[in-house]
Write an enzyme that holds these catalytic residues in place. Structure first.
Site, PDB file in Angstrom:
ATOM      1  CB  CYS A 125      -9.533  27.807  39.538  1.00  0.00           C
ATOM      2  SG  CYS A 125     -11.310  28.103  39.563  1.00  0.00           S
ATOM      3  CD  GLU A 126      -3.013  29.183  38.796  1.00  0.00           C
ATOM      4  OE1 GLU A 126      -2.079  29.121  39.633  1.00  0.00           O
ATOM      5  OE2 GLU A 126      -2.916  28.843  37.616  1.00  0.00           O
ATOM      6  N   GLY A 139      14.099  52.636  35.319  1.00  0.00           N
ATOM      7  CA  GLY A 139      14.205  51.901  36.574  1.00  0.00           C
ATOM      8  C   GLY A 139      13.772  52.629  37.825  1.00  0.00           C
ATOM      9  NE  ARG A 162       4.116  45.839  39.172  1.00  0.00           N
ATOM     10  CZ  ARG A 162       4.198  46.161  40.447  1.00  0.00           C
ATOM     11  NH1 ARG A 162       3.117  46.412  41.155  1.00  0.00           N
ATOM     12  NH2 ARG A 162       5.360  46.249  41.037  1.00  0.00           N
ATOM     13  N   PRO A 194      12.590  55.946  30.941  1.00  0.00           N
ATOM     14  CG  PRO A 194      11.541  57.998  31.360  1.00  0.00           C
ATOM     15  CD  PRO A 194      12.597  57.361  30.502  1.00  0.00           C
ATOM     16  N   GLY A 195       9.888  54.162  32.441  1.00  0.00           N
ATOM     17  CA  GLY A 195       8.588  53.551  32.170  1.00  0.00           C
ATOM     18  C   GLY A 195       7.656  53.784  33.341  1.00  0.00           C
ATOM     19  NE  ARG A 196       8.227  49.839  38.363  1.00  0.00           N
ATOM     20  CZ  ARG A 196       7.726  48.595  38.311  1.00  0.00           C
ATOM     21  NH1 ARG A 196       6.519  48.362  38.754  1.00  0.00           N
ATOM     22  NH2 ARG A 196       8.443  47.603  37.821  1.00  0.00           N
ATOM     23  CE1 TYR A 202       7.827  40.579  37.877  1.00  0.00           C
ATOM     24  CE2 TYR A 202       6.348  42.451  37.989  1.00  0.00           C
ATOM     25  CZ  TYR A 202       7.161  41.606  37.257  1.00  0.00           C
ATOM     26  OH  TYR A 202       7.293  41.828  35.916  1.00  0.00           O
ATOM     27  CE1 TYR A 216       7.127  47.082  32.641  1.00  0.00           C
ATOM     28  CE2 TYR A 216       7.145  48.620  34.473  1.00  0.00           C
ATOM     29  CZ  TYR A 216       7.709  48.140  33.311  1.00  0.00           C
ATOM     30  OH  TYR A 216       8.839  48.735  32.810  1.00  0.00           O
TER      31      TYR A 216
HETATM   32  C1  LIG Z   1      11.741  47.773  31.232  1.00  0.00           C
HETATM   33  C2  LIG Z   1      12.848  48.626  30.714  1.00  0.00           C
HETATM   34  C3  LIG Z   1      12.867  49.989  30.984  1.00  0.00           C
HETATM   35  C4  LIG Z   1      11.852  50.679  31.868  1.00  0.00           C
HETATM   36  O1  LIG Z   1      11.961  50.324  33.193  1.00  0.00           O
HETATM   37  P1  LIG Z   1      11.108  51.103  34.314  1.00  0.00           P
HETATM   38  O2  LIG Z   1      11.478  50.458  35.563  1.00  0.00           O
HETATM   39  O3  LIG Z   1       9.675  50.902  33.962  1.00  0.00           O
HETATM   40  O4  LIG Z   1      11.510  52.530  34.248  1.00  0.00           O
HETATM   41  C5  LIG Z   1      13.881  50.755  30.434  1.00  0.00           C
HETATM   42  N1  LIG Z   1      14.826  50.189  29.652  1.00  0.00           N
HETATM   43  C6  LIG Z   1      14.842  48.876  29.369  1.00  0.00           C
HETATM   44  C7  LIG Z   1      15.905  48.333  28.502  1.00  0.00           C
HETATM   45  C8  LIG Z   1      13.848  48.055  29.889  1.00  0.00           C
HETATM   46  O5  LIG Z   1      13.876  46.740  29.623  1.00  0.00           O
END
Ligand SMILES: *Cc1c(COP(=O)(O)O)cnc(C)c1O
Length: 421
Positions: free
Chosen positions: A344-345, A240, A315, A277-279, A319, A373
């Site tokens: 076309c949107e 997150g 995105r 962690p992802g983002r 969002y 993402y």
């Molecule tokens: C999407 C997700 C993440 C990663 O979130 P980021 O904001 O990209 O760090 C981690 N855990 C779960 C369960 C998720 O669904």
């Protein structure tokens, strides 16, 4: 920090000019920097260096490209997966099963079987019926599944509503107030081995306070569960952490700030801490490179029509997300423009009234911070083939996903024989 810099007036990815890739692969194209990926993985791990053997599982949904997963897996990261497909991708990229965590509210029996066959590290359960199903599947295979419950701590993550996951009205996790009962029921299920507690309250968080509030609740619950006789040995604190998209906004908390907060709040928990962690790992490590098709006069500002569209980078339309848009070879002139794609949107809009580099027909522009993402959400709306991906490392670069020919898209449709023609 990233590795997209201007050298002699033109943007490079590490040592590779953007124009080299645009000329060879065409546009639009996603471009990732290995040095940035590795740096972010390292910074995140360094931020947790005070903890005892934490497990950092990259959230595959942020960027599931096999080359990206293999790069991160090579740095020792595990994988947080939310489908059988992501599980297989992580394994195909060489990430060992004992570093894989399976999250998500809708795991099917088939996906559970797949994950049990591979022997993953942990299932994060999101409901009592899911616990029952996993137990049944595990028993039928003669196995036990290591599990945590994802709790819904009912905190407001302060992010966009569509990526908030920790409020009581969201679909995620079990209600915090019922957690003791849910854990009690799980203990009686023969196919489960209850190991921990998990939480994930949302994405693109720019403030540590809601994370801290959620973690404090996890700590309280761990104590209560131990009191009730559960052997809690793991706590999964989710992902997150936000990344900077708009240079005019305050910087989000750094991984170091996050790590310090985690160390303080989790002191004395006596568990193995896990992270998803992802983002924050991949966001700044990628850009979407696009070419200006033409500039069209608008009522107030010109429309810069680029060859990337909402199907390639969702995105902004999904969002209202903000991506910095830079000319690859800026002239130095700035002006206000609306940047749009060809779909076309009206929602196919990347920016309105944006103060940006002035660009002309045929110029290259880069959508910054598109590594998370981005490509993973791309689709083929308007019969646009999926956008390709390129990975750069130093002076080397490789196509890590090809642009499919339009013929492949057409050939995928099957016209039944009762239709003439
Ligand atoms: C999407 C997700 C993440 C990663 O979130 P980021 O904001 O990209 O760090 C981690 N855990 C779960 C369960 C998720 O669904």
């Amino acid at each position: 920090m990233d590795h997209f810099d201007y050298v002699d007036g033109a943007m490079q990815v590490e040592q590779v000019p953007m124009t080299t890739i645009a000329d060879a692969v065409g546009t639009p194209v996603y471009i990732y920097s290995t040095a940035t990926l590795m740096r972010h993985a390292q910074v995140f791990r360094d931020a947790l260096s005070g903890l005892d053997d934490p497990l950092v599982s990259f959230a595959v949904k942020a960027n599931p490209n096999g080359a990206v997963l293999a790069t991160l897996g090579g740095m020792g990261l595990g994988a947080d997966v939310v489908s059988g497909g992501e599980l297989l991708r992580a394994i195909a990229a060489g990430i060992p099963a004992d570093r894989i965590v399976f999250s998500g509210v809708g795991k099917t029996a088939d996906e559970m079987r797949l994950a049990l066959t591979h022997g993953i590290y942990q299932f994060n359960l999101e409901s009592e019926p899911e616990a029952q199903m996993l137990s049944d599947v595990a028993v039928s295979m003669g196995k036990t599944a290591p599990v945590a419950y994802r709790i819904n701590p009912d905190v407001d993550a302060g992010t966009h509503a569509k990526i908030s996951t920790g409020k009581s009205e969201n679909k995620f996790g079990i209600p915090y107030d019922r957690a003791i009962e849910s854990y009690g029921a799980a203990r009686d299920l023969p196919g489960l081995e209850v190991r921990g507690v998990a939480v994930h309250i949302g994405s693109q968080l720019t403030d540590l306070a809601p994370l801290e509030a959620a973690f404090v609740k996890v700590g309280t619950l761990i104590a209560a569960l131990r009191e009730a006789g559960h052997d809690i040995v793991r706590a999964d604190l989710g992902g997150g952490l936000g990344v900077p998209y708009d240079p005019s906004q305050p910087l989000p908390p750094s991984p170091a700030d996050y790590g310090a907060m985690v160390a303080r709040v989790t002191q004395g928990w006596n568990v193995r801490l896990m992270f998803e962690p992802g983002r924050v790992i991949v966001g700044n490590a990628g850009v979407l490179l696009s070419r200006v098709v033409r500039v069209k006069q608008g009522a107030q500002a010109p429309f810069v029509i680029v060859d990337a569209a909402m199907n390639d980078l969702m995105r902004p339309s999904l969002y209202d997300a903000w991506h910095d848009i830079r000319a690859v070879a800026p002239t130095g002139e700035r002006g206000s423009a609306n940047v749009v794609g060809p779909v076309c949107e009206t929602g196919d809009t990347f920016a309105m009234h944006r103060d940006m580099d002035v660009v002309a027909d045929g110029d290259l522009v880069a959508f910054m911070t598109a590594g998370a993402y981005g490509a993973t959400m791309a689709g083929t709306y308007n019969s646009r083939p999926l956008v390709p991906e390129v990975l750069v490392s130093g002076d080397k670069w490789a196509v890590v996903r090809e642009r499919p020919p339009i013929e492949a898209l057409i050939a995928a449709d099957i016209i039944p024989d009762w239709i003439g023609g």
